[in-house]
Design an enzyme around this catalytic site. Sequence first.
Site, PDB file in Angstrom:
ATOM      1  CD  GLU A 170      79.881  48.278   1.721  1.00 55.54           C
ATOM      2  OE1 GLU A 170      79.164  47.451   1.150  1.00 55.54           O
ATOM      3  OE2 GLU A 170      81.008  48.604   1.298  1.00 55.54           O
ATOM      4  CD  GLU A 507      79.058  49.613  -3.010  1.00 59.24           C
ATOM      5  OE1 GLU A 507      79.679  49.240  -3.997  1.00 59.24           O
ATOM      6  OE2 GLU A 507      79.395  49.311  -1.843  1.00 59.24           O
TER       7      GLU A 507
HETATM    8  C1  NOJ Z   1      82.771  47.434  -3.808  1.00 61.57           C
HETATM    9  C2  NOJ Z   1      83.127  48.863  -3.987  1.00 61.57           C
HETATM   10  O1  NOJ Z   1      82.528  49.672  -3.016  1.00 61.57           O
HETATM   11  C3  NOJ Z   1      82.685  49.264  -5.363  1.00 61.57           C
HETATM   12  O2  NOJ Z   1      82.887  50.645  -5.545  1.00 61.57           O
HETATM   13  C4  NOJ Z   1      83.463  48.444  -6.358  1.00 61.57           C
HETATM   14  O3  NOJ Z   1      83.019  48.776  -7.638  1.00 61.57           O
HETATM   15  C5  NOJ Z   1      83.250  46.974  -6.129  1.00 61.57           C
HETATM   16  N1  NOJ Z   1      83.504  46.656  -4.760  1.00 61.57           N
HETATM   17  C6  NOJ Z   1      84.126  46.105  -7.006  1.00 61.57           C
HETATM   18  O4  NOJ Z   1      85.458  46.227  -6.632  1.00 61.57           O
HETATM   19 CA    CA Z   2      81.463  48.935  -0.921  1.00 52.87          CA
END
Ligand code: NOJ
Ligand code: CA
Length: 712
Positions: A170, A507
């Site tokens: 990431e 995210e």
């Molecule tokens: C990381 C994931 O990429 C994300 O999409 C998710 O909401 C969180 N973990 C919690 O599981």
């Molecule tokens: Ca993730």
Amino acid sequence: MLRTILLFSLFFATAVQAQQLLSPDKNVALQFTLLNGGVPSYTLSYKGKPVIKPSKLGLHLKGDAKSLLNDFTVTNTATNVFDETWKPVWGEVSSIRNHYNELAVTLTQKETTRQMIIRFRLYDEGVGFRYEFPQQKALSYFVIKEERTEFAMAGDHTAYWIAGDYDTQEYDYTTSKLSEIRALMAKSVTDNLSQTSFSPTGVQTSLMMKTADGLYLNLHEAALINYATMHLNLNDTTMVFQSWLTPDVNGDKGYMQAPCTTPWRTVMVSNDARTILASKLIYNLNEPNKIKDVSWIKPTKYVGVWWEMITGKSAWSYTDEYPAVQLGITDYTKAKPHGRHGANTANVKRYIDFAAQHGFDAVLVEGWNIGWEDWFGNSKDFVFDFVTPYPDFNLQEIRSYAASKGVKMIMHHETSSSVRNYERHMDTAYKFMKANGYDAVKSGYVGDILPRGENHYSQWIVNHYQYALEKAAQYQIMVNAHEAVRPTGIARTWPNLIGNESARGTEYQAFGGSKPNHVTILPFTRLQGGPMDYTPGIFEMDISKLNPENKSHVNSTLANQLALYVTLYSPLQMAADLPEHYDRFPDAFQFIKDVAVDWDDSKYLEAEPGEYITVARKAKGTGKWFVGSVGGNDPRTSQISFDFLEPGKTYIATIYADAKNAHYKTAPQAYNIRKVVVTSKSKLAQWVAAGGGYAISIEAAEKGQTKGLKKL
Ligand code: NOJ
Ligand code: CA
């Protein structure tokens, strides 16, 4: 150049045996050579230019001084021509040609009589090769200390790279010369969650590169099955990459039992960046589909109770009493709710209503099940059981409500990387899904892996991801695994793998932001192995509006967000923002409602890693076309022709573009929408803002519909 020639002649002078193989179009040439001392090696060239200079092949075995590195003789060579067209269950195109010339070299080690086959498949856009270990007396069980495959670069190329971390992909990409990786490594890993220490010149695949004379190169792997993930370690004096497998808890790289094979090592090459994007080499090197009845595998567009937790507007957990189990809270009805739990029945119903109103297939809900308190309290010993909802998530009520509206629910399994815990509960969890009408799961592997000391990409856990996928197939469940190993085309064999994250997704726009040009690199790297659940569609870029304490900014214009539905191919696409944000921009939201998630054809129109990607795709079975174009850090003008359209036909194009003043930072929501008439002869010059883009939907014009519309 002179140096190259000298090196080549030196190489061939020491060669004792050589075999040559050409790609079907004869542009790519592979030379296999056994060097003095019986060391296998290869070179690769493209239109006469060196791509891979003399590079050794072999494996270092644990506790075996001889290993599989030298002392070989060639005891057999076999060539083959293969040309077949297959139909993917879902994809960017409806049929894929698998056309290669093959060379299989059988090597026998003189002293040990051990046999190893190196199989090369040469395509018009590159090569795949792997090691094969036939069943034999002289070699049955062995442990890999390190694979010693070399990829010798012909120059100090520009690379688009992320650190060779064993636990996360990431990262934002760094663009630099190969010789600059060492100096930039530390900077490239700041803000990262991983605690793994790694090599100062080690990078992950898929690694994209560009040479000074305009060749585009890509190094990756295909069919990563029962083997450790390959990173690449660069010798920045010689510019030779060496394979670098992810170790297990003991530092071992692989437990093998013949007959077996390694994954394919892939080198793609072209003088046109679009060829790399359009290539199906990785899928072609994977085995054909193993799922007979695929009627339950469906490309899906979804919304979810998700972004509100990611931004910190609401929470996954139900109570602040951490860790719940240690506090004796197993019956959550007795816990004190903090009142910010996102997955409550009323809120979930609001998303179901929104999905039904706007024609989405499904709703994902995270934080529906107990365990988040314990995880946040850092207990991994009791975490999730994947079947027990929080008291304010009424599973039955939600289930029948969604069914009454024709909306599917998507399950969420955050495993907290407690992998054994997940495996223990897996059958029960999948059965629970089927009993409650779920046919897709988003799984996740956040944090350090349990058992302790395992990494996210070692052989043991690669096998776990595969186990979860194959077991899901038995239950007719589609899988979208986050934080799992980056894909290597396995979705050809197991098309229920409809998504993965395995890279820096949306995210991070709520965790401090990503580089504006990130999305112009992903298709060259992460997406080479399979689709990404990137979760596009953010319309409100100022995250403090959702959560005053979160000062993050989404480094993208709204038009760029629309384009991502086309440029980042996936059969699983989320409209990630909150319903109330879409309600503010119904005209732009129309594109997300209209855009297809499965395609008959795709045409890459413009591409340059780090700068821009423009692609046109034909929706499966409808004849509609959608175009997406994303730009990088600077504004530009995209120039495209509509010659992909059927000649003689008239179409209406709706163009969603950055407004004049748009900029990812200062004016991300500045866009305009216009309707024009287009034919296969039309051309477009479209301005794209910094961090911007445009999206177009194109439909055949019915009689009278073009009235009052301008021709492009
Ligand atoms: C990381 C994931 O990429 C994300 O999409 C998710 O909401 C969180 N973990 C919690 O599981
Ligand atoms: Ca993730």
